[in-house]
Design a protein around this motif. Structure first.
Motif, mmCIF file in Angstrom:
data_model
loop_
_atom_site.group_PDB
_atom_site.id
_atom_site.type_symbol
_atom_site.label_atom_id
_atom_site.label_comp_id
_atom_site.label_asym_id
_atom_site.label_seq_id
_atom_site.Cartn_x
_atom_site.Cartn_y
_atom_site.Cartn_z
ATOM 1 N N VAL A 1 0.849 -1.184 0.000
ATOM 2 C CA VAL A 1 0.000 0.000 0.000
ATOM 3 C C VAL A 1 0.887 1.237 0.000
ATOM 4 N N VAL A 2 0.725 2.096 -0.996
ATOM 5 C CA VAL A 2 1.508 3.324 -1.123
ATOM 6 C C VAL A 2 0.633 4.505 -0.737
ATOM 7 N N ARG A 3 1.138 5.345 0.150
ATOM 8 C CA ARG A 3 0.424 6.546 0.567
ATOM 9 C C ARG A 3 1.266 7.764 0.212
ATOM 10 N N ALA A 4 0.788 8.565 -0.713
ATOM 11 C CA ALA A 4 1.488 9.772 -1.142
ATOM 12 C C ALA A 4 0.982 10.956 -0.322
ATOM 13 N N LYS A 5 1.843 11.512 0.517
ATOM 14 C CA LYS A 5 1.453 12.638 1.357
ATOM 15 C C LYS A 5 1.709 13.957 0.624
ATOM 16 N N PHE A 6 0.868 14.946 0.933
ATOM 17 C CA PHE A 6 0.981 16.324 0.462
ATOM 18 C C PHE A 6 0.626 16.480 -1.023
ATOM 19 N N ASN A 7 0.618 15.408 -1.795
ATOM 20 C CA ASN A 7 0.229 15.452 -3.208
ATOM 21 C C ASN A 7 -0.310 14.075 -3.575
ATOM 22 N N PRO A 8 -1.511 13.733 -3.111
ATOM 23 C CA PRO A 8 -2.000 12.352 -3.218
ATOM 24 C C PRO A 8 -2.118 11.839 -4.647
ATOM 25 N N ASN A 9 -2.372 12.717 -5.615
ATOM 26 C CA ASN A 9 -2.497 12.279 -6.998
ATOM 27 C C ASN A 9 -1.185 12.351 -7.775
ATOM 28 N N LEU A 10 -0.101 12.712 -7.089
ATOM 29 C CA LEU A 10 1.224 12.841 -7.713
ATOM 30 C C LEU A 10 1.156 13.735 -8.951
ATOM 31 N N ASN A 11 0.448 14.844 -8.795
ATOM 32 C CA ASN A 11 0.255 15.790 -9.895
ATOM 33 C C ASN A 11 1.402 16.794 -9.897
ATOM 34 N N SER A 12 2.204 16.783 -10.959
ATOM 35 C CA SER A 12 3.360 17.671 -11.006
ATOM 36 C C SER A 12 2.953 19.143 -11.040
ATOM 37 N N MET A 13 1.724 19.445 -11.487
ATOM 38 C CA MET A 13 1.273 20.834 -11.539
ATOM 39 C C MET A 13 1.244 21.453 -10.148
ATOM 40 N N TRP A 14 0.913 20.657 -9.120
ATOM 41 C CA TRP A 14 0.916 21.186 -7.757
ATOM 42 C C TRP A 14 2.296 21.673 -7.367
ATOM 43 N N PHE A 15 3.311 20.957 -7.794
ATOM 44 C CA PHE A 15 4.687 21.327 -7.459
ATOM 45 C C PHE A 15 5.185 22.458 -8.354
ATOM 46 N N THR A 16 4.954 22.321 -9.664
ATOM 47 C CA THR A 16 5.520 23.272 -10.619
ATOM 48 C C THR A 16 4.968 24.674 -10.431
ATOM 49 N N SER A 17 3.675 24.799 -10.167
ATOM 50 C CA SER A 17 3.065 26.125 -10.068
ATOM 51 C C SER A 17 3.627 26.912 -8.891
ATOM 52 N N VAL A 18 3.693 26.280 -7.733
ATOM 53 C CA VAL A 18 4.208 26.976 -6.545
ATOM 54 C C VAL A 18 5.687 27.293 -6.701
ATOM 55 N N MET A 19 6.456 26.334 -7.217
ATOM 56 C CA MET A 19 7.881 26.571 -7.396
ATOM 57 C C MET A 19 8.151 27.669 -8.413
ATOM 58 N N GLN A 20 7.265 27.802 -9.405
ATOM 59 C CA GLN A 20 7.444 28.862 -10.391
ATOM 60 C C GLN A 20 7.270 30.234 -9.750
ATOM 61 N N VAL A 21 6.287 30.366 -8.868
ATOM 62 C CA VAL A 21 6.103 31.635 -8.149
ATOM 63 C C VAL A 21 7.327 31.931 -7.296
ATOM 64 N N ILE A 22 7.833 30.916 -6.599
ATOM 65 C CA ILE A 22 8.996 31.102 -5.731
ATOM 66 C C ILE A 22 10.222 31.510 -6.543
ATOM 67 N N ASN A 23 10.457 30.838 -7.659
ATOM 68 C CA ASN A 23 11.609 31.181 -8.497
ATOM 69 C C ASN A 23 11.466 32.571 -9.104
ATOM 70 N N ASN A 24 10.244 32.950 -9.480
ATOM 71 C CA ASN A 24 10.041 34.286 -10.040
ATOM 72 C C ASN A 24 10.334 35.377 -9.022
ATOM 73 N N ILE A 25 10.021 35.114 -7.744
ATOM 74 C CA ILE A 25 10.345 36.083 -6.691
ATOM 75 C C ILE A 25 11.842 36.346 -6.668
ATOM 76 N N ALA A 26 12.631 35.271 -6.704
ATOM 77 C CA ALA A 26 14.080 35.423 -6.645
ATOM 78 C C ALA A 26 14.625 36.115 -7.882
ATOM 79 N N ILE A 27 14.139 35.727 -9.052
ATOM 80 C CA ILE A 27 14.662 36.285 -10.301
ATOM 81 C C ILE A 27 14.331 37.775 -10.421
ATOM 82 N N LEU A 28 13.061 38.132 -10.164
ATOM 83 C CA LEU A 28 12.665 39.534 -10.311
ATOM 84 C C LEU A 28 13.289 40.422 -9.242
ATOM 85 N N SER A 29 13.538 39.872 -8.067
ATOM 86 C CA SER A 29 14.168 40.673 -7.016
ATOM 87 C C SER A 29 15.546 41.151 -7.443
#
Length: 375
Positions: free
Chosen positions: A163-191
């Motif tokens: 039995v595999v339990r995926a925490k914090f992203n149960p559907n293993l959807n890369s969009m959940w990770f990519t979208s937030v990380m893109q905002v974070i990276n944009n903060i650093a780049i634009l700063s």
């Protein structure tokens, strides 16, 4: 102190008016925190989806047909049947990412316990899905073979129940990770970009000389640029998280936005000061771009937002702990993904504050020398 705050407030207002009068820069900020986040989150996927696959079935048995039929959407497109002679030509032409070869006598060898071999040919240039897709195909082959052998032996219970339990992203959807990380990276780049270009713009337009005759100090000028550009980026990032990430893309934000905002403010002081520091070594905008580009790329790729720090060499992991980007990515992932409170991220906050104060001190010395050189 009151005079210093008054000077910083007026200079900050000047910076904001200058930014507001630049429609191209405003459009760029809007694009980076809206369309760029959406398109990258929905377009850059790391999981397997609609991968092109072919099957070379040299057995033509019930088991081989079951394996071919199990390669289904959404992971794969409907598998094409090709001959062994077509494999090299098809993969050279890029028609398929995966080609599964099922050898002759596969079913009979499996039934007799001889452990036959199935070959999976992978186009490894498709790095985003090559590894995961090969694992998925391997799982499908093993699952279908085990199911077929259990049916033939009359046993219905598998030997192990995993039995595999995926925490914090149960559907293993890369969009959940990519979208937030893109905002974070944009903060650093634009700063880095906004504060650096603010100083270069003053120098190219000749308005830096106007500041020199005013009763203001280099520290006040520097802090005004940091506060003005930092406030714009923080506001744009929070709006992007709420409207694009959470509203349009439907990505849940698990943690506290006020805590995240506090961490962003600490992070802003260090990276905006870094942008000013780089600008003091450049005389023109092209020089600043050439100087800032390798720094931005290095911090982007090695911060842990694209690949985990644990996969990097030990010495590089140690070095990156002294950069604000690595600390901010660890802080943001803990707060936004895992809902961590301040008791779990206090170290990253302290580290960002220490790195920020050190960067500000270095920048102040260099900025004062640059301002004095204009006199």
């Amino acid at each position: 102190m009151r005079s210093m705050l008054r000077h910083i407030g007026r200079l900050t207002g000047k910076e904001l008016r200058s930014l507001w009068a630049d429609p191209i820069l405003l459009a760029f900020i809007f694009y980076v925190f809206s369309f760029a986040v959406y398109t990258i989150a929905t377009g850059a996927k790391f999981e397997v989806e609609a991968a092109r696959v072919a099957v070379v079935d040299e057995d033509h048995s019930e088991l081989s047909r079951r394996i071919s039929a199990a390669l289904l959407p959404p992971l794969f497109r409907t598998a094409d049947a090709i001959s062994p002679a077509e494999i090299d030509q098809a993969m050279d032409a890029g028609r398929y990412v995966f080609v599964v070869e099922i050898p002759p006598q596969f079913e009979s060898d499996a039934l007799s316990g001889k452990s036959p071999t199935v070959q999976i040919n992978v186009d490894a240039t498709a790095m985003a899905i090559a590894g995961n897709g090969a694992v998925d195909i391997q799982s499908i082959v093993l699952r279908e073979t085990a199911s077929y052998l259990r049916k033939d032996s009359g046993s219905s219970k598998p030997p192990v129940d995993v039995v595999v339990r995926a925490k914090f992203n149960p559907n293993l959807n890369s969009m959940w990770f990519t979208s937030v990380m893109q905002v974070i990276n944009n903060i650093a780049i634009l700063s880095i970009i906004l504060t650096g270009t603010a100083l270069i713009r003053e120098r190219e337009r000749g308005t830096i000389e106007h500041l020199l005759v005013m009763p203001v100090t280099p520290l006040e000028i520097m802090l005004a640029k940091i506060i003005a550009n930092g406030a714009v980026i923080v506001g744009a990032a929070l709006v992007s998280l709420q409207t694009v990430v959470r509203g349009i893309l439907g990505v849940p934000i698990a943690g506290s936005l006020p805590l995240f905002t506090f961490g962003v403010v600490l992070f802003m002081f260090s990276v905006t000061a870094l942008g000013l520091l780089l600008a003091t070594y450049a005389r023109t905008m092209p020089q600043f771009g050439l100087l800032a580009l390798p720094v931005i790329v290095m911090l982007y790729l090695l911060s842990g937002s694209t690949t985990p720090l644990e996969t990097m060499p030990a010495w590089l992991q140690f070095v990156m702990q002294f950069t604000p980007n690595a600390q901010f990515v660890a802080f943001a992932q803990a707060v936004l993904y895992r809902g961590a409170g301040i008791e779990l991220v206090w170290f990253q906050l302290v580290a960002m504050a220490a790195i920020g104060l050190t960067t500000l001190a270095i920048c102040r010395v260099r900025f004062a020398k640059t301002i004095a050189a204009q006199d």
